[in-house]
Design a protein around this motif. Structure first.
Motif: not given
Length: 76
Positions: A12-33, A38-42
């Motif tokens: 809902a806020h655009g913090f999708t899983a792919g942003l965790a590994a996009d190499g950009k310091p100004d983006t991020r992943w967030s788990s749902a509230p 929770q887990w994140l898999r690369l």
């Protein structure tokens, strides 16, 4: 370049899983509230040798976490 998936994302806020590994310091992943675990898999695509993992947390970070590795995505 890793394939990324997560147990849940704050889409809902655009913090999708792919942003965790996009190499950009100004983006991020967030788990749902939620209070659920929770887990994140690369998926790095091939076996890699490494001796450190850096996790850059935002202000809202977990009290505890684990870093696990797998050769097949099944046994951790």
């Amino acid at each position: 370049g890793a394939r990324v998936s997560a147990s849940a994302s704050d889409d809902a806020h655009g913090f999708t899983a792919g942003l965790a590994a996009d190499g950009k310091p100004d983006t991020r992943w967030s788990s749902a509230p939620t209070s659920a675990e929770q887990w994140l898999r690369l998926d790095l695509g091939a076996a890699r040798t490494f001796n450190a993992v850096t996790v850059k947390w935002e202000v809202a970070c977990p009290k505890t976490y684990r870093v696990e590795a797998s050769d097949d995505g099944q046994a951790w």
